[in-house]
Enzyme design. Sequence first.
Site, PDB file in Angstrom:
ATOM      1  N   ALA A  72     -68.112  36.798  34.496  1.00 53.18           N
ATOM      2  CA  ALA A  72     -69.377  36.121  34.193  1.00 53.18           C
ATOM      3  C   ALA A  72     -70.391  36.572  35.242  1.00 53.18           C
ATOM      4  O   ALA A  72     -70.907  35.776  36.022  1.00 53.18           O
ATOM      5  CB  ALA A  72     -69.209  34.599  34.205  1.00 53.18           C
TER       6      ALA A  72
ATOM      7  N   CYS B 108     -74.364  39.404  25.328  1.00 58.31           N
ATOM      8  CA  CYS B 108     -73.713  38.977  26.566  1.00 58.31           C
ATOM      9  C   CYS B 108     -73.408  37.490  26.491  1.00 58.31           C
ATOM     10  O   CYS B 108     -74.310  36.679  26.296  1.00 58.31           O
ATOM     11  CB  CYS B 108     -74.573  39.251  27.787  1.00 58.31           C
ATOM     12  SG  CYS B 108     -73.714  38.725  29.288  1.00 58.31           S
TER      13      CYS B 108
ATOM     14  N   GLY C  34     -64.336  50.973  29.536  1.00 57.58           N
ATOM     15  CA  GLY C  34     -64.927  49.941  30.385  1.00 57.58           C
ATOM     16  C   GLY C  34     -64.007  49.483  31.489  1.00 57.58           C
ATOM     17  O   GLY C  34     -63.879  50.135  32.533  1.00 57.58           O
TER      18      GLY C  34
HETATM   19  C1  FMN Z   1     -67.745  43.458  34.807  1.00 54.43           C
HETATM   20  C2  FMN Z   1     -68.339  43.747  33.459  1.00 54.43           C
HETATM   21  C3  FMN Z   1     -69.726  43.867  33.321  1.00 54.43           C
HETATM   22  C4  FMN Z   1     -70.303  44.122  32.078  1.00 54.43           C
HETATM   23  N1  FMN Z   1     -71.664  44.258  31.967  1.00 54.43           N
HETATM   24  C5  FMN Z   1     -72.231  44.557  30.767  1.00 54.43           C
HETATM   25  C6  FMN Z   1     -73.639  44.782  30.657  1.00 54.43           C
HETATM   26  O1  FMN Z   1     -74.396  44.745  31.628  1.00 54.43           O
HETATM   27  N2  FMN Z   1     -74.147  45.030  29.405  1.00 54.43           N
HETATM   28  C7  FMN Z   1     -73.332  45.114  28.284  1.00 54.43           C
HETATM   29  O2  FMN Z   1     -73.847  45.363  27.183  1.00 54.43           O
HETATM   30  N3  FMN Z   1     -71.987  44.955  28.395  1.00 54.43           N
HETATM   31  C8  FMN Z   1     -71.430  44.680  29.598  1.00 54.43           C
HETATM   32  N4  FMN Z   1     -70.054  44.519  29.682  1.00 54.43           N
HETATM   33  C9  FMN Z   1     -69.209  44.690  28.469  1.00 54.43           C
HETATM   34  C10 FMN Z   1     -68.596  46.102  28.387  1.00 54.43           C
HETATM   35  O3  FMN Z   1     -69.595  47.096  28.307  1.00 54.43           O
HETATM   36  C11 FMN Z   1     -67.659  46.219  27.163  1.00 54.43           C
HETATM   37  O4  FMN Z   1     -68.397  45.941  25.992  1.00 54.43           O
HETATM   38  C12 FMN Z   1     -66.466  45.263  27.230  1.00 54.43           C
HETATM   39  O5  FMN Z   1     -66.026  45.072  28.551  1.00 54.43           O
HETATM   40  C13 FMN Z   1     -65.273  45.717  26.363  1.00 54.43           C
HETATM   41  O6  FMN Z   1     -64.775  46.979  26.781  1.00 54.43           O
HETATM   42  P1  FMN Z   1     -63.531  47.127  27.829  1.00 54.43           P
HETATM   43  O7  FMN Z   1     -62.447  46.227  27.339  1.00 54.43           O
HETATM   44  O8  FMN Z   1     -63.187  48.588  27.794  1.00 54.43           O
HETATM   45  O9  FMN Z   1     -64.045  46.701  29.161  1.00 54.43           O
HETATM   46  C14 FMN Z   1     -69.462  44.272  30.927  1.00 54.43           C
HETATM   47  C15 FMN Z   1     -68.066  44.164  31.077  1.00 54.43           C
HETATM   48  C16 FMN Z   1     -67.488  43.915  32.313  1.00 54.43           C
HETATM   49  C17 FMN Z   1     -65.988  43.829  32.424  1.00 54.43           C
END
Ligand code: FMN
Length: 300
Positions: free
Chosen positions: A69, A128, A263
């Site tokens: 968060a 988000c 990610g």
């Molecule tokens: C620490 C963190 C910060 C994130 N910040 C953003 C963000 O600034 N903008 C956004 O669109 N998604 C953000 N996300 C979501 C990721 O871009 C992605 O959609 C999501 O984590 C699923 O992919 P993953 O399982 O490979 O991490 C964030 C995710 C994490 C874990």
Amino acid sequence: MNMKVNLAGVELDNPVMTASGTFGSGEEYSEFVDLNRLGAVVTKGVANIPWAGNPTPRIAETYGGMINAIGLQNPGMDVFIERDIPFLKQFDTKIIVNVCGKTAEDYIEVVERLSHEPVDMLEINISCPNVKEGGIAFGQDPKAVEAITREVKKYARQPVIMKLSPNVTDITVMAKAAEAGGADVLSMINTLTGMKIDVNRRTFALANKTGGLSGPAVKPVAVRMVYQAACAVKIPIIGMGGIMTAEDALEFILAGAAAVCVGTANFVNPCATMEVIQGIEDYMIKHQVDDIYKLIGAVR
Ligand SMILES: Cc1cc2nc3c(=O)[nH]c(=O)nc-3n(C[C@H](O)[C@H](O)[C@H](O)COP(=O)(O)O)c2cc1C
């Protein structure tokens, strides 16, 4: 062998990019990752003014992933444009800037400003789960999705990617709404809203109480949503959610994703993006696939 993919007229050398918020603008990773090899770098979300983010603790580990968060902490577009864009321009990769906002006006201010910058595409985060206004408030109502997409498209000079939330009953409704509003590309999934309790402290693990779940735990949900959206719309889809390996990325591609983002894996293995690119290449050689387009959406 062709690994190039075309997203709304923007040609990527390969379909692998970074997921917003997990890679900064690449500075911290440039020791481990040859940024020139990435299909694109997707930056952390940037707003019109600096955001402090949520109170700490802001991240916690879970089985097969993490919840966060962060609350879209960012330095604001002035610093971003001065510092991050020149850094990224040193590399031979595409630049996708993730945009966040609390109101339609906030988004438009950033989009207008970026339209004069050397940025290849814009990714609009309407999903988000960790900010009270904006973000997911737009992403859970199809009328709002269509309206914000249409507004942003009026001001954007680059192709627009709308990033969708998985925290909805039917992803196809949101995908169609974004397409109707003029989105050039969709990306999904953002994190799934979750909660963790710290039993020793007898309180929430995150100060925000809830956070966004990411990592391998969410992958089957993400693959299902990419598949459903790919069947529902004509525009390209960028798939993400729990990609740790090339095999994971290939699941998304076969389900219909024209590109993928890595990610949470970056936190565990800073070389994850490079290994995913190499692994897709190896798979194509092994299975004698001469064009990545023969894999995109091949499972129906
Ligand atoms: C620490 C963190 C910060 C994130 N910040 C953003 C963000 O600034 N903008 C956004 O669109 N998604 C953000 N996300 C979501 C990721 O871009 C992605 O959609 C999501 O984590 C699923 O992919 P993953 O399982 O490979 O991490 C964030 C995710 C994490 C874990």
